[in-house]
Design an enzyme around this catalytic site. Sequence first.
Site, PDB file in Angstrom:
ATOM      1  N   CYS A 298     -11.336  -3.811  -4.468  1.00 19.24           N
ATOM      2  CA  CYS A 298      -9.956  -3.979  -4.004  1.00 19.24           C
ATOM      3  C   CYS A 298      -9.511  -2.700  -3.325  1.00 19.24           C
ATOM      4  O   CYS A 298      -9.869  -1.611  -3.767  1.00 19.24           O
ATOM      5  CB  CYS A 298      -9.006  -4.191  -5.182  1.00 19.24           C
ATOM      6  SG  CYS A 298      -9.248  -5.738  -6.016  1.00 19.24           S
ATOM      7  N   LEU A 300      -5.918  -0.789  -1.636  1.00 21.94           N
ATOM      8  CA  LEU A 300      -4.460  -0.872  -1.480  1.00 21.94           C
ATOM      9  C   LEU A 300      -3.908   0.457  -0.973  1.00 21.94           C
ATOM     10  O   LEU A 300      -4.292   1.520  -1.462  1.00 21.94           O
ATOM     11  CB  LEU A 300      -3.818  -1.175  -2.844  1.00 21.94           C
ATOM     12  CG  LEU A 300      -2.298  -1.008  -2.929  1.00 21.94           C
ATOM     13  CD1 LEU A 300      -1.584  -2.139  -2.191  1.00 21.94           C
ATOM     14  CD2 LEU A 300      -1.818  -0.974  -4.378  1.00 21.94           C
ATOM     15  N   THR A 301      -3.054   0.375   0.022  1.00 22.99           N
ATOM     16  CA  THR A 301      -2.186   1.503   0.355  1.00 22.99           C
ATOM     17  C   THR A 301      -0.796   1.067  -0.081  1.00 22.99           C
ATOM     18  O   THR A 301      -0.346  -0.026   0.287  1.00 22.99           O
ATOM     19  CB  THR A 301      -2.164   1.779   1.876  1.00 22.99           C
ATOM     20  OG1 THR A 301      -3.494   2.036   2.317  1.00 22.99           O
ATOM     21  CG2 THR A 301      -1.299   2.977   2.210  1.00 22.99           C
ATOM     22  N   GLN A 306       1.982   2.789   4.150  1.00 19.16           N
ATOM     23  CA  GLN A 306       1.122   1.978   5.028  1.00 19.16           C
ATOM     24  C   GLN A 306       1.290   2.325   6.516  1.00 19.16           C
ATOM     25  O   GLN A 306       2.310   2.868   6.921  1.00 19.16           O
ATOM     26  CB  GLN A 306       1.410   0.484   4.821  1.00 19.16           C
ATOM     27  CG  GLN A 306       0.831  -0.020   3.511  1.00 19.16           C
ATOM     28  CD  GLN A 306       1.133  -1.476   3.222  1.00 19.16           C
ATOM     29  OE1 GLN A 306       1.742  -2.156   4.038  1.00 19.16           O
ATOM     30  NE2 GLN A 306       0.718  -1.948   2.063  1.00 19.16           N
ATOM     31  N   LYS A 308      -0.257   4.472   8.308  1.00 16.92           N
ATOM     32  CA  LYS A 308      -0.332   5.884   8.676  1.00 16.92           C
ATOM     33  C   LYS A 308      -1.790   6.347   8.704  1.00 16.92           C
ATOM     34  O   LYS A 308      -2.070   7.532   8.753  1.00 16.92           O
ATOM     35  CB  LYS A 308       0.435   6.736   7.659  1.00 16.92           C
ATOM     36  CG  LYS A 308       1.935   6.443   7.576  1.00 16.92           C
ATOM     37  CD  LYS A 308       2.553   7.392   6.539  1.00 16.92           C
ATOM     38  CE  LYS A 308       3.869   6.922   5.995  1.00 16.92           C
ATOM     39  NZ  LYS A 308       4.947   6.891   6.952  1.00 16.92           N
ATOM     40  N   TYR A 310      -4.062   5.795   6.198  1.00 14.94           N
ATOM     41  CA  TYR A 310      -4.665   5.980   4.872  1.00 14.94           C
ATOM     42  C   TYR A 310      -5.659   4.864   4.543  1.00 14.94           C
ATOM     43  O   TYR A 310      -6.668   5.095   3.883  1.00 14.94           O
ATOM     44  CB  TYR A 310      -3.593   6.024   3.780  1.00 14.94           C
ATOM     45  CG  TYR A 310      -2.706   7.250   3.815  1.00 14.94           C
ATOM     46  CD1 TYR A 310      -3.231   8.516   3.574  1.00 14.94           C
ATOM     47  CD2 TYR A 310      -1.341   7.134   4.084  1.00 14.94           C
ATOM     48  CE1 TYR A 310      -2.420   9.636   3.593  1.00 14.94           C
ATOM     49  CE2 TYR A 310      -0.521   8.256   4.099  1.00 14.94           C
ATOM     50  CZ  TYR A 310      -1.059   9.505   3.856  1.00 14.94           C
ATOM     51  OH  TYR A 310      -0.259  10.604   3.876  1.00 14.94           O
ATOM     52  N   GLY A 311      -5.348   3.640   4.981  1.00 19.10           N
ATOM     53  CA  GLY A 311      -6.239   2.509   4.694  1.00 19.10           C
ATOM     54  C   GLY A 311      -7.615   2.765   5.289  1.00 19.10           C
ATOM     55  O   GLY A 311      -8.641   2.602   4.621  1.00 19.10           O
ATOM     56  N   LYS A 312      -7.639   3.190   6.556  1.00 16.54           N
ATOM     57  CA  LYS A 312      -8.933   3.445   7.191  1.00 16.54           C
ATOM     58  C   LYS A 312      -9.610   4.652   6.566  1.00 16.54           C
ATOM     59  O   LYS A 312     -10.834   4.728   6.502  1.00 16.54           O
ATOM     60  CB  LYS A 312      -8.766   3.583   8.700  1.00 16.54           C
ATOM     61  CG  LYS A 312      -8.662   2.208   9.357  1.00 16.54           C
ATOM     62  CD  LYS A 312      -8.595   2.302  10.858  1.00 16.54           C
ATOM     63  CE  LYS A 312      -7.521   1.374  11.369  1.00 16.54           C
ATOM     64  NZ  LYS A 312      -6.926   1.801  12.621  1.00 16.54           N
ATOM     65  N   GLU A 332     -15.771  -6.603  -1.010  1.00 13.86           N
ATOM     66  CA  GLU A 332     -15.776  -7.897  -1.696  1.00 13.86           C
ATOM     67  C   GLU A 332     -14.925  -8.893  -0.918  1.00 13.86           C
ATOM     68  O   GLU A 332     -13.914  -8.528  -0.336  1.00 13.86           O
ATOM     69  CB  GLU A 332     -15.198  -7.680  -3.109  1.00 13.86           C
ATOM     70  CG  GLU A 332     -15.362  -8.848  -4.020  1.00 13.86           C
ATOM     71  CD  GLU A 332     -14.731  -8.578  -5.393  1.00 13.86           C
ATOM     72  OE1 GLU A 332     -15.115  -7.583  -6.042  1.00 13.86           O
ATOM     73  OE2 GLU A 332     -13.850  -9.360  -5.781  1.00 13.86           O
ATOM     74  N   SER A 336      -8.052  -9.993   2.604  1.00 12.20           N
ATOM     75  CA  SER A 336      -6.698 -10.457   2.946  1.00 12.20           C
ATOM     76  C   SER A 336      -6.501 -10.330   4.457  1.00 12.20           C
ATOM     77  O   SER A 336      -7.335  -9.750   5.155  1.00 12.20           O
ATOM     78  CB  SER A 336      -5.668  -9.597   2.230  1.00 12.20           C
ATOM     79  OG  SER A 336      -5.714  -8.287   2.756  1.00 12.20           O
TER      80      SER A 336
END
Length: 432
Positions: A298, A300-301, A306, A308, A310-312, A332, A336
């Site tokens: 899983c 999550l940011t 979000q 900015k 951070y997710g990447k 996995e 989403s």
Amino acid sequence: MGSMGGSTAENIGTENGHASAADDGVSAAARADHKGKAVATASALPLEVGARVMCRWRDGKYHPVKVIERRRTQTSEPGDYEFYVHYTEFNRRLDEWVKFEHLDLDSVEMDVDEKVEDKATSLKMTRHQKRKIDETHVEGHEELDAASLREHEEFTKVKNIATIELGRYEIETWYFSPFPPEYNDCVKLYFCEFCLNFMKRKEQLQRHMKKCDLKHPPGDEIYRNGTLSMFEVDGKKNKVYGQNLCYLAKLFLDHKTLYYDVDLFLFYILCECDDRGCHMVGYFSKEKHSEESYNLACILTLPPYQRKGYGKFLIAFSYELSKKEGKVGTPERPLSDLGMLSYRGYWTRVLLEILKKHKSNISIKELSDMTAIRAEDILNTLQNLDLIQYRKGQHAICADPKVLDRHLKAAGRGGLDVDVTKLIWTPYKEQG
Ligand code: ACO
Ligand code: ZN
């Protein structure tokens, strides 16, 4: 104070651009004149669960919704119901309670069998159709089977916790999360931003903060670059922290099962650090042993952080760990809508940067070895960008610099960089 949701919907929720009830020029009768649907008149109010109706959204326009639940408000006037609605064009994170006056009663339709029909149609779609829908409608449930989908939707249909307080942010939640029953009557929860214990009342949190001695996630700091740090938390050694994190994360993750068995996972927590402590920005979890080569379970940011990059950063970090393990990895499934966008952006950028340097003299296997991205994900990414050609029964990658530049531009920003020289980590080994 941070809040979110609106921007998300504006960016990806309204792509289908439905007209409002006021200006689409279609009468309620005409709208209801579909096969298998019976028109409910305004006299049959309050609206039934399952009804379809147009509803005024935060953009001031009317959008089609389905009534998921209803409840009486404090006063006992006949019209004093609130309705929990799902905007059929948008992701479930935008489901909300609305007042009666937001609904356009001339547009009410009552669906008889729609649920079964809808799902059956969606399950018969080809992969191509699914991908198309995924790209435009970005719903994110295509990989669940019909029974699991129904069970999931029934159980999680109404959001339980509406907001949380975490550090200096008050955050609106997106989805249901199965907090223990004693929290059933809470609409707001107060989290300690360091140990992630949650409380019903602000005073409890204030008392807790005086005695909580954590100033960062428990576990080892495995990366530090400027004010950014990553901590590795072993779910077996820090069970309560792992469970708290799962409860919190589930508020923003729709289709992930909550794992009570946190022993089997490692949690990688990204923090922004200052003199008050290390504040969680986001995280990803990873199975200690994955038979399916998952390198991330899983991700999550937290909403205030979000978009900015951070997710990447977290995605890149998960692949850096895979490289250190000498393995290829993949996230996995199902992904989403936002997960898919972030991964597609990441894969595109990483692969195309390499292709630009190597022209077409590189194979998928070599790309996979260099990036730790699973070959299938590479092939899919390049196929989606139309960069794969078949020559003499073999895949060939097209690497026209102009085409690559065009795709790179469209792939968005690169995200925050992971400086591998600052990663001090050895792969997980079972102890004892
Ligand atoms: N609207 C449109 N595009 C978006 C949006 C949005 N609201 N959010 C992210 N994206 C896309 C963009 O392409 C963006 O890149 P860009 O800003 O350069 O255009 C890209 O995704 C990622 O941007 P980042 O800033 O690097 O990512 P972010 O920090 O926002 O985190 C994440 C992405 C983790 C998916 C976040 O949206 C999130 O936590 N969502 C809720 C939980 C979730 O869905 N997680 C993934 C589940 S799948 C799984 O766990 C395996
Ligand atoms: Zn605490």
